[in-house]
Design a protein around this motif. Structure first.
Motif, PDB file in Angstrom:
ATOM      1  N   SER A  17       0.843  -1.181   0.000  1.00 24.76           N
ATOM      2  CA  SER A  17       0.000   0.000   0.000  1.00 24.76           C
ATOM      3  C   SER A  17       0.887   1.242   0.000  1.00 24.76           C
ATOM      4  O   SER A  17       1.830   1.343   0.795  1.00 24.76           O
ATOM      5  N   LEU A  18       0.594   2.176  -0.907  1.00 24.94           N
ATOM      6  CA  LEU A  18       1.375   3.402  -1.051  1.00 24.94           C
ATOM      7  C   LEU A  18       0.481   4.587  -0.738  1.00 24.94           C
ATOM      8  O   LEU A  18      -0.551   4.769  -1.388  1.00 24.94           O
ATOM      9  N   ASP A  19       0.878   5.370   0.241  1.00 21.76           N
ATOM     10  CA  ASP A  19       0.134   6.576   0.602  1.00 21.76           C
ATOM     11  C   ASP A  19       0.950   7.775   0.135  1.00 21.76           C
ATOM     12  O   ASP A  19       1.970   8.118   0.734  1.00 21.76           O
ATOM     13  N   VAL A  20       0.521   8.389  -0.955  1.00 25.58           N
ATOM     14  CA  VAL A  20       1.289   9.450  -1.612  1.00 25.58           C
ATOM     15  C   VAL A  20       0.714  10.806  -1.219  1.00 25.58           C
ATOM     16  O   VAL A  20      -0.503  11.011  -1.256  1.00 25.58           O
ATOM     17  N   ARG A 108      -4.101   7.079  -2.189  1.00 18.90           N
ATOM     18  CA  ARG A 108      -3.664   5.754  -1.762  1.00 18.90           C
ATOM     19  C   ARG A 108      -3.704   4.806  -2.961  1.00 18.90           C
ATOM     20  O   ARG A 108      -4.644   4.815  -3.750  1.00 18.90           O
ATOM     21  N   TRP A 109      -2.655   3.993  -3.070  1.00 22.41           N
ATOM     22  CA  TRP A 109      -2.479   3.079  -4.191  1.00 22.41           C
ATOM     23  C   TRP A 109      -2.134   1.695  -3.659  1.00 22.41           C
ATOM     24  O   TRP A 109      -1.682   1.541  -2.527  1.00 22.41           O
ATOM     25  N   LEU A 110      -2.318   0.699  -4.514  1.00 22.83           N
ATOM     26  CA  LEU A 110      -1.848  -0.653  -4.216  1.00 22.83           C
ATOM     27  C   LEU A 110      -0.963  -1.125  -5.352  1.00 22.83           C
ATOM     28  O   LEU A 110      -1.325  -1.004  -6.527  1.00 22.83           O
ATOM     29  N   LEU A 111       0.187  -1.642  -4.996  1.00 24.12           N
ATOM     30  CA  LEU A 111       1.095  -2.288  -5.943  1.00 24.12           C
ATOM     31  C   LEU A 111       1.083  -3.767  -5.582  1.00 24.12           C
ATOM     32  O   LEU A 111       1.651  -4.170  -4.568  1.00 24.12           O
ATOM     33  N   SER A 112       0.388  -4.560  -6.389  1.00 25.54           N
ATOM     34  CA  SER A 112       0.041  -5.920  -5.979  1.00 25.54           C
ATOM     35  C   SER A 112       0.477  -6.962  -6.996  1.00 25.54           C
ATOM     36  O   SER A 112       0.450  -6.716  -8.209  1.00 25.54           O
TER      37      SER A 112
END
Length: 310
Positions: A17-20, A108-112
């Motif tokens: 999870s990426l919180d930019v 918020r992003w997901l790199l999955s």
């Protein structure tokens, strides 16, 4: 950028999870002007698209303007990180945040590694057949067919796919056979109902040539911070309401009625998990100048050719 691992209730790693914060508009940006879309990288047109009037698909024109923000991945790095999607995710996350021409923006992003693309291959279909069928044809123009491929979420290369005998593909084919192939980086774009290849065209070509499943990392938006607290409160409220409902049933029918935790608890876990994983619509910025500017860009990018065909 804050990073945190996302796992299933059994502890299996799902993604990062990426919180930019502080990045209001990305370098690789999706613009909209009515039914017309434009993917631009630092003001270079990369992909022009038109959603058809019947909402059955998208006509697209791909320019040669896309440049990957991921540096060349050495074979020794592939061997060192082989079998560890977590470590690859952290490495790609750093490329995404360090580059000015990646699609990351505030939110918020997901790199999955848990892409739905993995789950749809029929057991009787080879990897080469399946992944070849998932690639959208078209150079420079083509069509993303929503009618025939509804929710199949195909893969659209942002530059021409190299041939199997390309020198880069040959090098990656050896890594594919060894199981050390670096992941292909995909970006899910809801306005196209399609994945764009951000990095790894040659690696995907190598996996297809060797008929092996390509390792993937999929990037998409998740629930943004402003909505997260409210969504959590809703999930917890649902759990509490279920327990109260079972308590009322127990008061009427006696102690044989369970307390409800066995059913409401797993539902709460799934709801909370979805807040970190479920795809949210891709943001698109209004194109300055609107449809008139889009048409000017299209004429320049296509050298005045008759596109889109209407």
């Amino acid at each position: 950028m804050q990073r945190s691992d996302v796992t299933r209730d059994d502890g299996a790693w799902v993604g990062l999870s990426l919180d930019v914060q502080g990045r209001h508009q990305p370098g690789l940006c999706l613009f909209s002007a009515g039914p017309q879309l434009l993917v631009s990288q630092l003001s270079r047109p990369v992909l022009l698209a038109v959603v058809d009037e019947q909402l059955q698909g998208v006509d697209f024109w791909r320019t040669d303007g896309y440049r990957s923000f991921v540096p060349p991945l050495r074979a020794d790095v592939g061997r060192a990180l082989a079998g560890s999607p977590e470590r690859w995710a952290h490495r790609f996350a750093q490329y995404l945040i360090d580059s000015l021409d990646s699609p990351l923006h505030e939110g918020r992003w997901l790199l999955s590694c848990d892409s739905p693309l993995r789950r749809w291959r029929h057991a009787g279909t080879s990897h080469a057949e399946y992944w070849s069928s998932m690639l959208v044809d078209g150079c420079p123009d083509g069509y993303i067919d929503w009618f025939l491929h509804s929710h199949s979420w195909e893969v659209l290369p942002l530059r021409p796919m190299p041939d199997a005998d390309d020198s880069r593909v040959k090098a990656y084919r050896k890594q594919a056979r060894e199981g050390t192939l670096p992941p292909v980086l995909l970006w899910w774009v809801s306005g196209l109902d399609c994945h764009l290849i951000l990095d790894g065209h040659a690696r995907l070509a190598a996996a297809i040539a060797e008929s092996v499943e390509p390792p993937l990392l999929q990037l998409h938006r998740t629930v943004q911070r402003d909505d997260l607290v409210a969504r959590i409160d809703q999930a917890v409220g649902f759990y509490e309401d279920e327990l109260a409902r079972f308590a009322e049933l127990g008061a009427v029918h006696g102690p044989t009625v369970p307390d409800g935790a066995a059913t409401a608890g797993p539902q709460l876990v799934r709801l909370l998990h979805d807040l970190n994983t479920v795809e949210q619509p891709t943001w698109a910025w209004p194109l300055p100048g609107g449809e008139d500017r889009w048409r000017r860009i299209a004429r320049e990018a296509t050298a005045g050719q008759d596109w889109p065909h209407v």
